[in-house]
Design a protein around this motif. Structure first.
Motif, PDB file in Angstrom:
ATOM      1  N   GLY A 128       0.809  -1.222   0.000  1.00 37.63           N
ATOM      2  CA  GLY A 128       0.000   0.000   0.000  1.00 37.63           C
ATOM      3  C   GLY A 128       0.834   1.259   0.000  1.00 37.63           C
ATOM      4  N   THR A 130       4.027   3.587  -1.870  1.00 37.95           N
ATOM      5  CA  THR A 130       4.555   3.727  -3.221  1.00 37.95           C
ATOM      6  C   THR A 130       5.931   3.067  -3.310  1.00 37.95           C
ATOM      7  N   LEU A 132       8.647   4.445  -4.221  1.00 42.02           N
ATOM      8  CA  LEU A 132       9.635   5.315  -3.580  1.00 42.02           C
ATOM      9  C   LEU A 132       9.590   5.155  -2.065  1.00 42.02           C
ATOM     10  N   GLU A 133       8.385   5.132  -1.502  1.00 41.27           N
ATOM     11  CA  GLU A 133       8.268   4.983  -0.042  1.00 41.27           C
ATOM     12  C   GLU A 133       8.917   3.694   0.436  1.00 41.27           C
ATOM     13  N   GLN A 164      17.194  13.655   3.900  1.00 39.60           N
ATOM     14  CA  GLN A 164      16.080  13.078   3.148  1.00 39.60           C
ATOM     15  C   GLN A 164      16.337  13.175   1.644  1.00 39.60           C
ATOM     16  N   ASP A 185       5.996   6.648  -8.179  1.00 40.84           N
ATOM     17  CA  ASP A 185       4.880   7.106  -7.347  1.00 40.84           C
ATOM     18  C   ASP A 185       3.673   6.190  -7.405  1.00 40.84           C
ATOM     19  N   PRO A 187       1.745   2.621  -6.301  1.00 39.79           N
ATOM     20  CA  PRO A 187       1.835   1.678  -5.190  1.00 39.79           C
ATOM     21  C   PRO A 187       2.575   0.407  -5.601  1.00 39.79           C
TER      22      PRO A 187
ATOM     23  N   ARG B 441      -5.196   6.308   0.164  1.00 40.02           N
ATOM     24  CA  ARG B 441      -4.083   6.723   1.007  1.00 40.02           C
ATOM     25  C   ARG B 441      -3.219   7.712   0.233  1.00 40.02           C
ATOM     26  N   PRO B 443       0.301   9.279  -0.516  1.00 40.03           N
ATOM     27  CA  PRO B 443       1.705   8.927  -0.274  1.00 40.03           C
ATOM     28  C   PRO B 443       2.398   9.984   0.578  1.00 40.03           C
ATOM     29  N   SER B 444       3.364   9.569   1.370  1.00 38.23           N
ATOM     30  CA  SER B 444       4.012  10.508   2.288  1.00 38.23           C
ATOM     31  C   SER B 444       5.192  11.225   1.640  1.00 38.23           C
ATOM     32  N   ILE B 445       5.621  10.723   0.501  1.00 39.57           N
ATOM     33  CA  ILE B 445       6.749  11.371  -0.183  1.00 39.57           C
ATOM     34  C   ILE B 445       6.563  11.111  -1.681  1.00 39.57           C
ATOM     35  N   VAL B 446       6.953  12.092  -2.497  1.00 39.92           N
ATOM     36  CA  VAL B 446       6.626  12.017  -3.916  1.00 39.92           C
ATOM     37  C   VAL B 446       7.849  12.353  -4.742  1.00 39.92           C
ATOM     38  N   LYS B 451      -0.112  10.702  -6.486  1.00 41.45           N
ATOM     39  CA  LYS B 451      -1.267   9.891  -6.855  1.00 41.45           C
ATOM     40  C   LYS B 451      -1.830   9.267  -5.585  1.00 41.45           C
ATOM     41  N   ILE B 453      -3.470   6.368  -3.406  1.00 38.09           N
ATOM     42  CA  ILE B 453      -3.326   4.916  -3.479  1.00 38.09           C
ATOM     43  C   ILE B 453      -4.654   4.274  -3.113  1.00 38.09           C
TER      44      ILE B 453
END
Lengths: 316, 463
Positions: A128, A130, A132-133, A164, A185, A187, B441, B443-446, B451, B453
């Motif tokens: 759930g 992305t 990147l995350e 970061q 970006d 999921p 949801r 996203p916390s960083i892009v 987009k 989720i």
């Protein structure tokens, strides 16, 4: 072993590893070594105990008996491992060469301190989150320090912003390597299977490991993806200070890329050597073709006879 | 994950095309439903026992049962012939993606402006007498639950730890602030942070033994913890006053100015005419500030490594451990920060009421707060706020329905139907929005493009 190596401390040395689950002996007195800069493959029939070995190395299981030592530096003073074992401590600091007794450490510390990263047989991505995350979470410990355990981060300190940005840079570097930058970006759960496998490897690499443990990385990949995986693993071995330990059933991957193969059967080592040696090892062939114990000696004799006749090119 | 992806959801939602059933088939189906109602209703609706003195007589209510069966028949027929085909042909509502981003930011600003100006709007519309109810019951009461919902959202929504005893931290906050204020005479502004710290401390204390459990086991143990706290409050009479609770908790002051009619009161100092509304205005802005603080900190933390680790923990704990994340510490921070906001809300509650007793901290409160989080969409700040407004505001609105007494007779009390409506809302939710009001949801960083989720991919966590 075909190649004679200088007498340095190996990266990973597993000694007398035994793992019992109640009455079941999953691993029985296994010893092997994984050298720096090598791709070491762990193969064996289903149920041989390969994944159990992985779980012991990465701290998910506590071995019943045995020592698993990881040395960051090749030049360890003699008997350093013995001295550390006797001292009752879990590791020597990086300043003293970075020596870790993995059987004494909990799983997350093994990744955080001893720098071992792993992937799983059934992919374990954060579906759930992305792409990147996923790669940023892998750099959690470094970012936690940079964010002052969230206090500096809450006030938006510059040092954290910089850390970061660096983390994102590392993530995009690996995204480029696995050709997923355009999906950064999206999921992770939306990616096709092959991409998820590669993303899991990239995520493990974002922890900057010294040893990367891959549990069946080629499972479910088509030949093309399997080929890409080979070049990715070779790239990791050649361009980074990361050795690879992998479990694999796909012999085209194992034989093509590994420098050293360890064969397990019923929790014990039956062969250890270069891919060519393993290909021709009668015990390995017997294990893979499934020969009865009583017939094993007869088969071995037959194989030896065949080998003397022609250069065997048989696949195990 | 077996769930469909974002792009597929619109097309694959209903796999089989829904065709309108024949009228005759629908008629028989409805008839079956009516018979089912008669079968189920015979023991519980048809037969009524009436007691007069020592004599119990049976009354048969054929009319009522027939009416209910008729309603069931009609409703089933309507569903089969009209509603079901309409639902099948309708494109699923995808508001979140259709609304342009610009409109969203304007809507957000408008809502914030409305909330900030709310006491004045209430005063202008309802007059001095009516405004008290609107500010107190609908404003302050609601904001307490919004804040509690946001606090629990950290634990349940982000970290995926099912906590059924959240009210315990609310109680710890309320009692610690009340005891500190009445015993040591500390002011509200000192009690507030202390209550938060104590609640967080209790969160850690509970967390240590409990967080090795997962899923159902964790839920049961947290439930037990909530009950233990309540029972201690009841039985440790010397310390907590037992059932009698603690009264005479000092009211918060405006920089030392009490909201009283006296010489040194707030009204006299500013040359205003005294009215109880001043205190309500003040309390409203205090809880609004606290709620905004909760929201701000949560949003900030979500974009920090710790928040990402919480969400990763909810997604897959084993993968977290394989990446070197200390899951125990990460869970403890989520637990204690959630508890801290519960403690703040408790301290505010104590100061607002001036009196607290164990009655306010029953399991039902935990259930309501959890329901707010689940209805809102786990992890979504906006969803939780909307759910709190709907659930708490809705039950308060039931009190306004006195005119229904003219229809159903003077013994009709609409607030009695609160739990029934609650249950209906939950069932409706399960059918139409199983992942909560806002299931996507952020996203916390892009890297390139933000987009949302799909909720189908996001996991609920299991411990």
């Amino acid at each position: 072993m075909a190649a004679i190596r200088p007498s340095t401390t190996p990266l990973l040395s597993v000694e007398h590893l035994t793992m019992r689950f109640g009455g079941l002996v999953a691993i029985d007195g296994l010893s092997f070594k994984a050298e720096r800069g090598d791709i070491t493959a762990l193969i064996g029939p289903n149920g041989a105990g390969k994944t159990t070995v992985f779980n012991c190395i990465t701290g998910f299981y506590k071995p019943t008996i045995g020592r698993i030592a990881l040395a960051h530096s090749a030049q360890m003073p003699p008997h350093a491992v013995e001295r550390l074992t006797e001292s009752g401590r879990r590791w020597l600091d990086r300043a003293k060469g970075g020596l870790f007794l993995l059987e004494r450490m909990p799983d997350f510390e093994i990744t955080a301190k001893a720098k071992i990263a792993r992937t799983f047989q059934n992919i374990r991505l954060f579906t759930g989150m992305t792409v990147l995350e996923n790669l940023i979470v892998a750099q959690h410990n470094a970012l936690m320090r940079a964010s002052g355990w969230s206090l500096l981060g809450l006030i938006g300190a510059k040092s954290f912003t910089k850390a970061q940005a660096e983390a994102i840079e590392r993530a995009t570097f690996w995204l480029d390597k696995i050709n997923l930058t355009h999906r950064a970006d999206d999921p992770a759960g939306d990616l096709p299977y092959g991409d998820q496998r590669r993303l899991e490897i990239a995520r493990a690499m974002c922890t900057r490991p010294r040893l990367l443990c891959l549990d069946e990385p080629a499972a479910g990949l088509n030949p093309r993806e399997s080929h890409d995986l080979n070049s990715l693993l070779r790239y990791i071995r050649d361009e980074h200070d990361t050795a690879i330990l992998l479990i694999e059933h796909d012999m085209s991957v194992v034989m093509e890329i590994s420098d050293h193969v360890v064969v397990l059967e019923h929790g014990a080592k039956i062969a250890d050597g270069t891919p060519d040696e393993i290909k021709n090892d009668p015990a390995v062939i017997a294990a893979y073709l499934g020969v009865e114990d009583e017939e094993e000696s007869a088969v071995e004799a037959e194989i030896a006879q065949l080998q003397s006749g022609r250069t065997a090119e048989g696949t195990p | 994950m077996r769930g469909p992806s974002i792009t597929q959801t619109a097309t694959t939602r209903d796999t089989a095309p829904h065709t309108r059933p024949g009228v005759a088939a629908a008629f028989f189906d409805a008839l079956k439903t009516a018979l089912l109602v008669i079968g189920l209703g015979t023991p519980i609706i048809l037969i009524e026992t009436r007691q007069s003195g020592a004599v119990v007589t049976l009354h048969l209510r054929f009319g009522l049962l027939a009416a209910l069966a008729g309603i069931a028949f009609a409703a089933r027929l309507l569903h089969l012939l009209v509603i079901a085909p309409w639902l099948a042909n309708r494109q699923p509502l995808r508001l979140a993606e259709r609304i342009p981003r610009q409109f969203k930011t304007w809507a957000k600003r408008a809502v914030i402006a409305f909330v900030v100006l709310y006491p004045f709007i209430a005063l202008a519309l309802a007059g001095k007498g009516g405004a008290i109810k609107w500010i107190d019951n609908f404003g302050i009461q609601l904001l307490i639950y919004v804040m509690l919902g946001w606090g629990l959202n950290i634990v349940v929504g982000l970290a995926g730890l099912l906590d059924l005893g959240y009210v315990a931290f609310y109680a710890v906050g309320a009692y610690s602030s009340a005891l500190l204020a009445t015993t040591f005479g500390l002011s509200f502004w000192l009690c507030l942070p202390l209550a938060g710290i104590l609640a967080a401390f209790w969160g850690i204390l509970l967390g240590f033994p409990v967080l090795r459990l997962r899923g159902d086991y964790l839920a049961i143990v947290t439930l037990a913890f909530g009950e233990i706290i309540r029972l201690v409050l009841i039985n440790w009479v010397d310390f907590t006053g037992g059932y009698a609770g603690i009264s005479g908790i000092p009211r918060p002051t405006f920089f030392g100015l009490p909201f009283t009619a006296g010489e040194d009161g707030f009204a006299a100092f500013f040359g205003l005419q005294f009215t109880p509304l001043h205190r309500l205005f003040f309390l409203f802005y205090v809880i609004l500030a606290l709620a905004f603080l909760t929201n701000y900190v949560t949003i900030k933390l979500r974009r920090l490594p710790i928040g990402r680790a919480w969400e990763a923990l909810r997604e897959d704990e084993i993968a977290c451990r394989s990446l070197g994340i200390d899951t125990v510490t990460t869970k403890l921070t989520a637990f204690s920060i959630g508890a801290m906001f519960g403690g703040f809300a408790g301290a505010f509650f104590a100061a607002r009421q001036g009196f607290i007793s164990p009655e306010s901290f029953i399991f039902m409160e935990s259930a309501v707060i959890l329901a707010i989080v689940v209805l809102g969409g786990m992890g979504s700040q906006v969803g939780v706020a909307i759910a709190a407004v709907v659930m708490i505001g809705g039950t308060e609105l039931l009190r306004e329905l006195d005119w229904l007494k003219q229809i159903f007779g003077p013994s009709f009390d609409p607030t009695k139907y609160r739990m029934l409506l609650f249950g209906l809302a939950m069932v409706a939710m399960m059918v139409w929005k199983p992942r909560g009001l806002i299931s996507t949801r952020e996203p916390s960083i892009v890297l390139h493009e933000r987009k949302a989720i799909s909720g189908d991919l996001v996991k609920e966590g299991h411990g």
